[in-house]
Write a protein that holds these residues in place. Structure first.
Motif, PDB file in Angstrom:
ATOM      1  N   ASN A 155       8.719   5.635   2.630  1.00 17.77           N
ATOM      2  CA  ASN A 155       8.082   4.696   1.701  1.00 17.77           C
ATOM      3  C   ASN A 155       6.571   4.647   1.845  1.00 17.77           C
ATOM      4  O   ASN A 155       5.875   4.321   0.888  1.00 17.77           O
ATOM      5  N   ASN A 156       6.058   4.982   3.020  1.00 18.08           N
ATOM      6  CA  ASN A 156       4.602   5.077   3.121  1.00 18.08           C
ATOM      7  C   ASN A 156       4.125   6.222   2.224  1.00 18.08           C
ATOM      8  O   ASN A 156       3.148   6.081   1.484  1.00 18.08           O
ATOM      9  N   GLY A 157       4.857   7.327   2.256  1.00 13.29           N
ATOM     10  CA  GLY A 157       4.553   8.455   1.368  1.00 13.29           C
ATOM     11  C   GLY A 157       4.701   8.053  -0.089  1.00 13.29           C
ATOM     12  O   GLY A 157       3.897   8.451  -0.952  1.00 13.29           O
ATOM     13  N   ILE A 195      -6.809   9.857   1.962  1.00 12.51           N
ATOM     14  CA  ILE A 195      -5.914   8.695   1.978  1.00 12.51           C
ATOM     15  C   ILE A 195      -4.699   9.095   2.811  1.00 12.51           C
ATOM     16  O   ILE A 195      -4.025  10.099   2.532  1.00 12.51           O
ATOM     17  N   ASP A 196      -4.489   8.324   3.865  1.00  9.91           N
ATOM     18  CA  ASP A 196      -3.449   8.672   4.833  1.00  9.91           C
ATOM     19  C   ASP A 196      -2.196   7.843   4.562  1.00  9.91           C
ATOM     20  O   ASP A 196      -2.137   6.652   4.884  1.00  9.91           O
ATOM     21  N   ALA A 197      -1.207   8.478   3.940  1.00 14.14           N
ATOM     22  CA  ALA A 197       0.078   7.807   3.679  1.00 14.14           C
ATOM     23  C   ALA A 197       1.203   8.676   4.270  1.00 14.14           C
ATOM     24  O   ALA A 197       2.222   8.910   3.621  1.00 14.14           O
ATOM     25  N   ILE A 198       0.984   9.152   5.493  1.00 16.64           N
ATOM     26  CA  ILE A 198       1.987  10.033   6.110  1.00 16.64           C
ATOM     27  C   ILE A 198       3.105   9.182   6.730  1.00 16.64           C
ATOM     28  O   ILE A 198       4.269   9.312   6.374  1.00 16.64           O
ATOM     29  N   PHE A 199       2.732   8.331   7.659  1.00 14.82           N
ATOM     30  CA  PHE A 199       3.705   7.404   8.250  1.00 14.82           C
ATOM     31  C   PHE A 199       3.173   5.990   8.147  1.00 14.82           C
ATOM     32  O   PHE A 199       1.971   5.759   8.296  1.00 14.82           O
ATOM     33  N   GLY A 200       4.072   5.043   7.933  1.00 15.72           N
ATOM     34  CA  GLY A 200       3.717   3.630   7.956  1.00 15.72           C
ATOM     35  C   GLY A 200       4.376   2.983   9.158  1.00 15.72           C
ATOM     36  O   GLY A 200       4.393   3.568  10.250  1.00 15.72           O
ATOM     37  N   GLY A 202      -6.405   4.381   5.728  1.00 14.71           N
ATOM     38  CA  GLY A 202      -5.001   4.313   6.144  1.00 14.71           C
ATOM     39  C   GLY A 202      -4.240   3.391   5.199  1.00 14.71           C
ATOM     40  O   GLY A 202      -4.738   2.330   4.827  1.00 14.71           O
ATOM     41  N   VAL A 203      -3.042   3.800   4.825  1.00 14.24           N
ATOM     42  CA  VAL A 203      -2.197   2.930   4.008  1.00 14.24           C
ATOM     43  C   VAL A 203      -1.213   2.222   4.946  1.00 14.24           C
ATOM     44  O   VAL A 203      -0.437   2.875   5.648  1.00 14.24           O
ATOM     45  N   ASP A 204      -1.313   0.923   5.014  1.00 14.83           N
ATOM     46  CA  ASP A 204      -0.522   0.025   5.852  1.00 14.83           C
ATOM     47  C   ASP A 204      -0.899   0.122   7.333  1.00 14.83           C
ATOM     48  O   ASP A 204      -1.305  -0.871   7.926  1.00 14.83           O
ATOM     49  N   VAL A 205      -0.736   1.301   7.938  1.00 14.26           N
ATOM     50  CA  VAL A 205      -1.223   1.525   9.321  1.00 14.26           C
ATOM     51  C   VAL A 205      -1.712   2.976   9.404  1.00 14.26           C
ATOM     52  O   VAL A 205      -1.216   3.830   8.666  1.00 14.26           O
ATOM     53  N   PRO A 206      -2.644   3.261  10.306  1.00 16.29           N
ATOM     54  CA  PRO A 206      -3.006   4.673  10.493  1.00 16.29           C
ATOM     55  C   PRO A 206      -1.772   5.435  10.996  1.00 16.29           C
ATOM     56  O   PRO A 206      -1.085   4.962  11.914  1.00 16.29           O
ATOM     57  N   SER A 207      -1.493   6.584  10.401  1.00 17.23           N
ATOM     58  CA  SER A 207      -0.284   7.325  10.776  1.00 17.23           C
ATOM     59  C   SER A 207      -0.347   7.738  12.241  1.00 17.23           C
ATOM     60  O   SER A 207      -1.375   8.206  12.722  1.00 17.23           O
ATOM     61  N   GLY A 208       0.795   7.545  12.919  1.00 14.60           N
ATOM     62  CA  GLY A 208       0.867   7.900  14.340  1.00 14.60           C
ATOM     63  C   GLY A 208       0.935   6.677  15.229  1.00 14.60           C
ATOM     64  O   GLY A 208       1.264   6.782  16.410  1.00 14.60           O
TER      65      GLY A 208
HETATM   66  K   LIG Z   1      -0.358   5.534   6.922  1.00 15.32           K
END
Ligand SMILES: [K+]
Ligand SMILES: NC(=O)C1=CN([C@@H]2O[C@H](COP(=O)(O)OP(=O)(O)OC[C@H]3O[C@@H](n4cnc5c(N)ncnc54)[C@H](OP(=O)(O)O)[C@@H]3O)[C@@H](O)[C@H]2O)[C@@H](O)CC1
Ligand SMILES: Nc1ncnc2c1ncn2[C@@H]1O[C@H](COP(=O)(O)OP(=O)(O)O)[C@@H](O)[C@H]1O
Length: 509
Positions: free
Chosen positions: A58-60, A126-131, A158-164
């Motif tokens: 869903n982050n993606g 825009i980082d939407a890899i992992f939330g 970062g979208v929601d949280v930085p991925s990782g």
């Molecule tokens: K993210």
């Protein structure tokens, strides 16, 4: 503002879908379009290349919505799908189809290092890899992708949280996390933003209200509370016109040793500036002249020549702050322990007084109920033992607070007040405050507030806020490097005044 855990946010998500009768696709559209609004407001159509990296959950899915809206508004966008798993979320799939149907340029599939795109310094990511769904280490090529993005050093959102970042522990590999220039996060700030090991991945963040169920948000017991001006100003106790100095209590500052008298000068001045009616300093004789000449408003009691050897306070008083510059010699240790055995006053315990307590578990038993301890990270480690990651540190601090019925203030970039299971995160302060004596000022502030009638928890939260705000006002005039502890005292009055200044209203989208 409530800080919610990943599980609480997932629960809020479900309750919202049921109560508002909307689909998770609608909620994703609502959330991601607000991220788009935030970006659009800042970029205002700027012709830069925007790389949107989307995971397959869903982050993606959020990333895909953002890509679509950016394209619809004429931005130059490249969208990548980071195929870390074959299992795609339904909302991801729907948004994937929507994006494909509106754009001739289909998303680019990434499966290994060979697929990584070039990213220029002037581009945007825009980082939407992992939330908040990351629950295990990333595979090595995705770690390499994260490093590749970080190496570009371009503006990264970062979208929601930085991925990782995990929601509840430190990253396995400190290099396997996106370093975001800013993060736009949904509904609640995440605890990881406030802790030194994880907060460094996003020094800035923006919380957007995505309209999750109000009743749920109201009743849920949060992981922590974040205090801003709005909440803090309700703690303020106005001064009645017909009050007198006796109304605002007598604060006593105990500390100092040869060469470290300045700490008590700072603490006692801070207690006065925060509004205590009377302030006395209890110091060794070598502190008498420095205190009397630098702080004419402060009364001075002396004991011992170069360090305190007995603590005997016969004057009436309302609060005591003890420990700054005190030293930990055998004589002073004995004096402090005897004092604890007899003391009945509200207490703020700082610096060497904490170091003395840390020496012996029997000493800790003497901590009076509701005492406030203000350790910096090293002092905290001496007190509660070492930790592997910041969440463990917080658990240890909670356990200490519960065992000894006291309040701990874990000082740092975001100071955290720990009262049993309750955590209160301070929102003020800056790196300019990493300077000698700023902790002494905090002890004086909190002692002065208790003397005036604030209860220990209120004084901890309110005092930490005002101390940080004074630092922010000071830094706005002097810059970070030149800020010194005395500037915090000078600006305590401005911090009070600022409590009732209206925020400038944000421009509409
Ligand atoms: K993210
Ligand atoms: N209420 C809200 O706040 C709203 C939240 N929304 C958005 O949803 C996001 C959360 O989405 P999400 O649950 O789908 O998780 P996400 O982070 O996309 O990860 C995807 C999946 O990857 C998997 N996985 C985990 N680790 C892995 C690994 N190392 N390597 C490979 N796979 C791994 C794991 O699945 P698993 O394989 O364990 O079944 C996981 O589920 C949230 O951050 C926000 O952006 C909004 O859209 C709307 C409102
Ligand atoms: N990077 C930072 N951002 C915000 N506040 C900070 C930062 N570094 C230090 N501070 C604040 O400055 C104070 C430092 O306290 P401490 O280390 O005890 O100083 P000292 O012992 O020199 O008096 C704490 O209140 C802490 O929260």
């Amino acid at each position: 503002m409530k800080i919610l855990s990943a599980n609480q946010l997932k629960e809020a998500d479900q309750v919202t879908l049921e109560n508002q009768q909307i689909s998770s696709l609608d909620l994703m559209e609502r959330a991601a379009s607000q991220v788009f609004n935030s970006i659009h407001q800042k970029l205002k159509g700027a012709p830069i290349l925007i790389h949107v990296f989307c995971g397959i959950g869903n982050n993606g899915g959020d990333g895909l919505v953002i890509s679509r809206l950016l394209l619809e508004h004429g931005y130059t966008v490249k969208t990548y799908i980071v195929n870390f798993s074959e299992h795609r979320s339904p909302e991801f799939l729907d948004n994937y189809d929507r994006l494909k149907s509106m754009s001739k340029e289909w998303p680019i599939q990434l499966r290994s290092e060979e697929d990584f795109p070039k990213i220029a310094r002037q581009d945007m990511v825009i980082d939407a890899i992992f939330g908040i769904g990351l629950n295990r280490p990333m595979v090595s090529w995705v770690v390499d992708l994260v490093k590749h993005i970080n190496e570009a050093r371009c503006f990264t959102l970062g979208v929601d949280v930085p991925s990782g970042l995990y929601s509840d522990k430190a990253p396995d590999d400190p290099n396997a996390v996106i370093v975001a220039s800013t993060t736009v996060t949904f509904q609640s700030p995440k605890m990881v933003f406030f802790l030194p090991q994880t907060g460094k991945y996003t020094e800035n963040f923006e919380v957007i209200d995505i309209g999750l169920d109000k009743d749920f948000l109201h009743q849920v017991n949060p992981q922590a509370l974040l205090f801003h001006k709005r909440e803090i100003s309700t703690l303020y106790k106005p001064r009645p016109k017909f009050s007198h100095k006796g109304t605002y209590g007598h604060a006593v500052i105990i500390g100092g040793s040869y060469g470290k008298i300045g700490s008590t000068i700072l603490a006692s001045k801070a207690a006065l500036r925060i509004g205590a009616g009377l302030v006395s300093a209890y110091v060794p004789e070598c502190g008498y002249i420095p205190l009397q000449t630098s702080n004419p408003e402060v009364m001075v009691i002396t004991d011992g020549e170069k360090n305190i050897t007995t603590i005997d306070i016969s004057i009436s008083h309302n609060a005591i702050g003890i420990g700054m510059g005190l030293g930990t010699s055998d004589q002073t240790t004995t004096a402090f322990i005897k004092f604890l055995e007899q003391n009945k006053s509200p207490l703020v315990i700082d610096a060497d007084a904490i170091n003395i307590l840390a020496k012996n578990d029997n000493y800790k038993e003497l901590i009076p109920e509701n005492a406030i301890l203000t350790p910096h990270p090293k002092e905290l480690e001496r007190l509660v033992g070492s930790w592997e990651h910041d969440f463990e540190k917080i658990e240890k601090a909670k356990a200490f607070s519960k065992k000894y019925h006291c309040i701990l203030i874990i000082k740092g970039a975001y100071s955290i007040v720990v009262a049993g299971n309750n955590l209160y995160v301070n929102s003020t302060g800056n790196q300019g405050m990493a300077t000698a004596g700023s902790g002494d000022v905090l002890t004086g502030v909190i002692t002065g507030l208790i003397a005036q009638g604030y209860d220990p928890l209120q004084a901890s939260i309110f005092g930490t806020y005002l101390h940080g705000r004074a630092g922010d006002i000071g830094a706005s005039k002097k810059g970070y490097e030149s800020l010194i502890a005395g500037d915090l005292i000078t600006n305590l009055g401005n911090a009070y005044v600022d409590l009732f200044k209206r925020e400038a209203t944000k421009p509409e989208n």
